[in-house]
Design a protein around this motif. Structure first.
Motif, PDB file in Angstrom:
ATOM      1  N   VAL A  72      -1.495  -0.536  -7.222  1.00 45.09           N
ATOM      2  CA  VAL A  72      -0.208   0.140  -7.412  1.00 45.09           C
ATOM      3  C   VAL A  72       0.579  -0.579  -8.505  1.00 45.09           C
ATOM      4  CG1 VAL A  72       2.015   0.731  -6.377  1.00 45.09           C
ATOM      5  CG2 VAL A  72      -0.078   0.985  -5.046  1.00 45.09           C
ATOM      6  N   ALA A  73       1.041   0.179  -9.491  1.00 48.08           N
ATOM      7  CA  ALA A  73       1.864  -0.395 -10.568  1.00 48.08           C
ATOM      8  C   ALA A  73       3.316   0.028 -10.437  1.00 48.08           C
ATOM      9  CB  ALA A  73       1.321   0.019 -11.933  1.00 48.08           C
ATOM     10  N   ASN A  74       3.539   1.290 -10.054  1.00 54.45           N
ATOM     11  CA  ASN A  74       4.889   1.825  -9.878  1.00 54.45           C
ATOM     12  C   ASN A  74       4.780   3.141  -9.112  1.00 54.45           C
ATOM     13  OD1 ASN A  74       4.220   3.876 -11.867  1.00 54.45           O
ATOM     14  ND2 ASN A  74       4.569   2.301 -13.422  1.00 54.45           N
ATOM     15  N   LYS A  75       5.888   3.842  -8.980  1.00 49.21           N
ATOM     16  CA  LYS A  75       5.897   5.052  -8.161  1.00 49.21           C
ATOM     17  C   LYS A  75       5.110   6.202  -8.768  1.00 49.21           C
ATOM     18  CE  LYS A  75      10.319   6.768  -9.999  1.00 49.21           C
ATOM     19  NZ  LYS A  75      11.709   7.141  -9.649  1.00 49.21           N
ATOM     20  N   ARG A  76       4.728   6.094 -10.049  1.00 47.66           N
ATOM     21  CA  ARG A  76       3.950   7.156 -10.690  1.00 47.66           C
ATOM     22  C   ARG A  76       2.450   6.879 -10.634  1.00 47.66           C
ATOM     23  NH1 ARG A  76       6.486   8.043 -16.510  1.00 47.66           N
ATOM     24  NH2 ARG A  76       4.910   9.677 -16.529  1.00 47.66           N
ATOM     25  N   SER A  77       2.064   5.758 -10.046  1.00 49.47           N
ATOM     26  CA  SER A  77       0.657   5.384  -9.991  1.00 49.47           C
ATOM     27  C   SER A  77      -0.149   6.315  -9.081  1.00 49.47           C
ATOM     28  CB  SER A  77       0.494   3.954  -9.462  1.00 49.47           C
ATOM     29  OG  SER A  77       1.139   3.026 -10.267  1.00 49.47           O
ATOM     30  N   VAL A  78      -1.386   6.539  -9.458  1.00 47.37           N
ATOM     31  CA  VAL A  78      -2.311   7.268  -8.581  1.00 47.37           C
ATOM     32  C   VAL A  78      -2.416   6.530  -7.253  1.00 47.37           C
ATOM     33  CG1 VAL A  78      -4.694   8.007  -8.257  1.00 47.37           C
ATOM     34  CG2 VAL A  78      -3.633   8.229 -10.505  1.00 47.37           C
ATOM     35  N   ALA A  79      -2.498   5.207  -7.318  1.00 46.35           N
ATOM     36  CA  ALA A  79      -2.643   4.415  -6.100  1.00 46.35           C
ATOM     37  C   ALA A  79      -1.475   4.631  -5.135  1.00 46.35           C
ATOM     38  CB  ALA A  79      -2.766   2.934  -6.455  1.00 46.35           C
ATOM     39  N   TRP A  80      -0.270   4.754  -5.677  1.00 42.47           N
ATOM     40  CA  TRP A  80       0.890   4.976  -4.815  1.00 42.47           C
ATOM     41  C   TRP A  80       0.845   6.367  -4.183  1.00 42.47           C
ATOM     42  CZ3 TRP A  80       4.006   2.804  -1.777  1.00 42.47           C
ATOM     43  CH2 TRP A  80       5.192   3.413  -1.365  1.00 42.47           C
ATOM     44  N   ALA A  81       0.448   7.364  -4.940  1.00 36.67           N
ATOM     45  CA  ALA A  81       0.325   8.716  -4.390  1.00 36.67           C
ATOM     46  C   ALA A  81      -0.726   8.746  -3.286  1.00 36.67           C
ATOM     47  CB  ALA A  81      -0.035   9.700  -5.502  1.00 36.67           C
ATOM     48  N   ILE A  82      -1.814   8.017  -3.470  1.00 40.67           N
ATOM     49  CA  ILE A  82      -2.852   7.931  -2.438  1.00 40.67           C
ATOM     50  C   ILE A  82      -2.286   7.264  -1.182  1.00 40.67           C
ATOM     51  CG2 ILE A  82      -5.053   6.865  -1.811  1.00 40.67           C
ATOM     52  CD1 ILE A  82      -5.843   7.119  -4.792  1.00 40.67           C
ATOM     53  N   ALA A  83      -1.577   6.160  -1.373  1.00 36.67           N
ATOM     54  CA  ALA A  83      -1.029   5.422  -0.236  1.00 36.67           C
ATOM     55  C   ALA A  83      -0.059   6.276   0.573  1.00 36.67           C
ATOM     56  CB  ALA A  83      -0.323   4.155  -0.735  1.00 36.67           C
ATOM     57  N   ARG A  84       0.826   6.980  -0.112  1.00 34.37           N
ATOM     58  CA  ARG A  84       1.792   7.839   0.595  1.00 34.37           C
ATOM     59  C   ARG A  84       1.085   8.924   1.389  1.00 34.37           C
ATOM     60  NH1 ARG A  84       4.369  11.080  -1.840  1.00 34.37           N
ATOM     61  NH2 ARG A  84       3.633  10.871  -4.000  1.00 34.37           N
ATOM     62  N   THR A  85       0.061   9.504   0.807  1.00 36.09           N
ATOM     63  CA  THR A  85      -0.662  10.580   1.484  1.00 36.09           C
ATOM     64  C   THR A  85      -1.435  10.045   2.678  1.00 36.09           C
ATOM     65  OG1 THR A  85      -0.873  11.671  -0.667  1.00 36.09           O
ATOM     66  CG2 THR A  85      -2.236  12.518   1.116  1.00 36.09           C
ATOM     67  N   LEU A  86      -2.001   8.856   2.534  1.00 32.46           N
ATOM     68  CA  LEU A  86      -2.683   8.220   3.668  1.00 32.46           C
ATOM     69  C   LEU A  86      -1.709   7.989   4.824  1.00 32.46           C
ATOM     70  CD1 LEU A  86      -4.862   5.579   1.795  1.00 32.46           C
ATOM     71  CD2 LEU A  86      -5.739   7.417   3.248  1.00 32.46           C
ATOM     72  N   GLU A  87      -0.518   7.519   4.493  1.00 33.09           N
ATOM     73  CA  GLU A  87       0.477   7.278   5.537  1.00 33.09           C
ATOM     74  C   GLU A  87       0.894   8.583   6.208  1.00 33.09           C
ATOM     75  OE1 GLU A  87       2.609   3.145   4.050  1.00 33.09           O
ATOM     76  OE2 GLU A  87       3.501   5.058   3.455  1.00 33.09           O
ATOM     77  N   GLU A  88       0.997   9.646   5.438  1.00 32.56           N
ATOM     78  CA  GLU A  88       1.323  10.950   6.018  1.00 32.56           C
ATOM     79  C   GLU A  88       0.255  11.393   7.017  1.00 32.56           C
ATOM     80  OE1 GLU A  88       1.737  13.529   2.691  1.00 32.56           O
ATOM     81  OE2 GLU A  88       3.604  12.617   1.984  1.00 32.56           O
ATOM     82  N   GLU A  89      -0.981  10.944   6.799  1.00 33.31           N
ATOM     83  CA  GLU A  89      -2.094  11.296   7.684  1.00 33.31           C
ATOM     84  C   GLU A  89      -2.235  10.316   8.846  1.00 33.31           C
ATOM     85  OE1 GLU A  89      -4.107  13.991   7.620  1.00 33.31           O
ATOM     86  OE2 GLU A  89      -2.771  14.750   6.041  1.00 33.31           O
ATOM     87  N   GLY A  90      -1.321   9.353   8.925  1.00 27.57           N
ATOM     88  CA  GLY A  90      -1.322   8.429  10.058  1.00 27.57           C
ATOM     89  C   GLY A  90      -2.102   7.150   9.848  1.00 27.57           C
ATOM     90  N   ALA A  91      -2.577   6.911   8.636  1.00 29.02           N
ATOM     91  CA  ALA A  91      -3.318   5.685   8.360  1.00 29.02           C
ATOM     92  C   ALA A  91      -2.366   4.505   8.193  1.00 29.02           C
ATOM     93  CB  ALA A  91      -4.172   5.848   7.104  1.00 29.02           C
ATOM     94  N   LYS A  92      -2.876   3.324   8.442  1.00 25.38           N
ATOM     95  CA  LYS A  92      -2.138   2.092   8.207  1.00 25.38           C
ATOM     96  C   LYS A  92      -2.573   1.564   6.849  1.00 25.38           C
ATOM     97  CE  LYS A  92      -1.491  -2.605   9.990  1.00 25.38           C
ATOM     98  NZ  LYS A  92      -1.938  -3.586  11.022  1.00 25.38           N
ATOM     99  N   VAL A  93      -1.632   1.467   5.918  1.00 29.30           N
ATOM    100  CA  VAL A  93      -1.963   1.086   4.541  1.00 29.30           C
ATOM    101  C   VAL A  93      -1.449  -0.314   4.251  1.00 29.30           C
ATOM    102  CG1 VAL A  93      -1.751   1.685   2.099  1.00 29.30           C
ATOM    103  CG2 VAL A  93      -1.849   3.504   3.828  1.00 29.30           C
ATOM    104  N   THR A  94      -2.308  -1.129   3.680  1.00 32.72           N
ATOM    105  CA  THR A  94      -1.904  -2.435   3.179  1.00 32.72           C
ATOM    106  C   THR A  94      -2.249  -2.497   1.699  1.00 32.72           C
ATOM    107  OG1 THR A  94      -1.986  -4.824   3.615  1.00 32.72           O
ATOM    108  CG2 THR A  94      -4.080  -3.629   3.697  1.00 32.72           C
ATOM    109  N   PHE A  95      -1.584  -3.363   0.966  1.00 33.78           N
ATOM    110  CA  PHE A  95      -1.663  -3.321  -0.489  1.00 33.78           C
ATOM    111  C   PHE A  95      -2.105  -4.651  -1.079  1.00 33.78           C
ATOM    112  CE2 PHE A  95       1.333  -0.160   0.880  1.00 33.78           C
ATOM    113  CZ  PHE A  95       1.124   0.928   0.051  1.00 33.78           C
ATOM    114  N   SER A  96      -2.679  -4.546  -2.274  1.00 26.31           N
ATOM    115  CA  SER A  96      -2.986  -5.716  -3.080  1.00 26.31           C
ATOM    116  C   SER A  96      -2.515  -5.443  -4.494  1.00 26.31           C
ATOM    117  CB  SER A  96      -4.490  -5.994  -3.071  1.00 26.31           C
ATOM    118  OG  SER A  96      -4.832  -6.943  -4.061  1.00 26.31           O
TER     119      SER A  96
END
Length: 277
Positions: free
Chosen positions: A16-40
């Motif tokens: 994740v680099a900022n709010k426009r990152s693909v990684a951030w969009a993936i993380a938000r969608t995972l959380e919407e699906e109930g996943a627990k997301v951790t970051f590096s």
């Protein structure tokens, strides 16, 4: 219950680099699906810039150019979270500081650094995390929609993304010996992200790509994220060693009539042989 079956799963998102990152969009969608997301993230400086975005979410530091940091990350994530059900590898870097240059003028140091970060890091991450991955975990990385095109402004990253594609397949084969861990790539068309902004002349390429899509509308970051989340889920269990292309039809629309008309205008306007000038 979610159709994707991601509720309660622990996923590590890297890059994740900022709010426009693909990684951030993936993380938000995972959380919407109930996943627990951790970051590096790569550095303390990057982590500080993300404080407002990440809030109280757990984030670790890992510069993938340093193998020992990858090993340390795997140990820390395993210690803190136990079994990991998925990893998102959204990491790439190329040094475009010298601007647009012919491919044959690529510096060895730049090529090797970009390969280490953008490609081989996936191999090292897979190796380090193997002991803490669930037997049927899913590893997803972000690639490009075509490995056959030769955009001059993308330069040496084209061959490196091809190497990433191959490494993904070899990891899928290697892990299949004693696990059911899957490795897949989202082959994304041009996206309007901060990372893309660093590519020389990117906006012209992006606008051209938009005209090449069947729908005449650019690919959206969320569309790439949706595909990545599907690949992270048990619903994609039939995919392994694959690249799912997400480009809104760009790759099959080379002979679009609107583009042909625009390209031929200078020729049509030029006087023919023998014409009076």
């Amino acid at each position: 219950m979610s159709f994707l079956g991601l509720a309660g799963k622990t996923i590590l998102v890297m890059g994740v680099a900022n709010k426009r990152s693909v990684a951030w969009a993936i993380a938000r969608t995972l959380e919407e699906e109930g996943a627990k997301v951790t970051f590096s993230v790569r550095s303390e400086k990057r982590l500080e810039s993300l404080r407002g975005l990440l809030g109280d979410r757990t984030a670790y530091l890992c510069d993938v150019e340093r193998t020992h940091e990858i090993d340390t990350l795997a140990a820390a994530v395993g210690r803190d979270h136990g079994t990991i059900h998925g990893i998102v590898h959204s990491i790439a870097f190329a040094n475009y500081a010298k601007g647009l240059r012919p491919f044959h003028e690529t510096d060895r140091a730049d090529f090797l650094q970009a390969t280490s970060i953008s490609c081989f890091s996936l191999v090292e991450i897979a190796r380090a995390f193997k002991p803490v991955l669930a037997r049927d975990a899913s590893v997803v990385t972000i690639g490009i929609s075509s490995l056959l095109v030769t955009p001059e402004n993308y330069g040496y990253m084209g061959p490196i993304k091809a190497a990433l594609d191959s490494a993904n397949r070899f990891l899928a084969k290697s892990f299949s010996a004693d696990t059911a861990v899957r490795f897949n790539i989202v082959g994304a068309g041009p996206l309007k992200t901060s990372a893309s902004a660093g590519i020389p002349g990117f906006m012209k390429s992006y606008l051209f790509a938009e005209k090449m899509t069947l729908r005449k509308r650019a690919l959206e970051t969320q569309e790439v994220a949706n595909t990545a989340v599907f690949l992270l889920s048990p619903r994609s269990s039939g995919f392994n060693g694959s690249t799912l292309v997400v480009d809104a039809g760009l790759g099959l629309n080379y002979f679009d009539q609107d583009l042909i008309r625009l390209a031929m205008r200078p020729e049509e306007a030029a006087p023919g042989p023998g014409a009076n000038t």
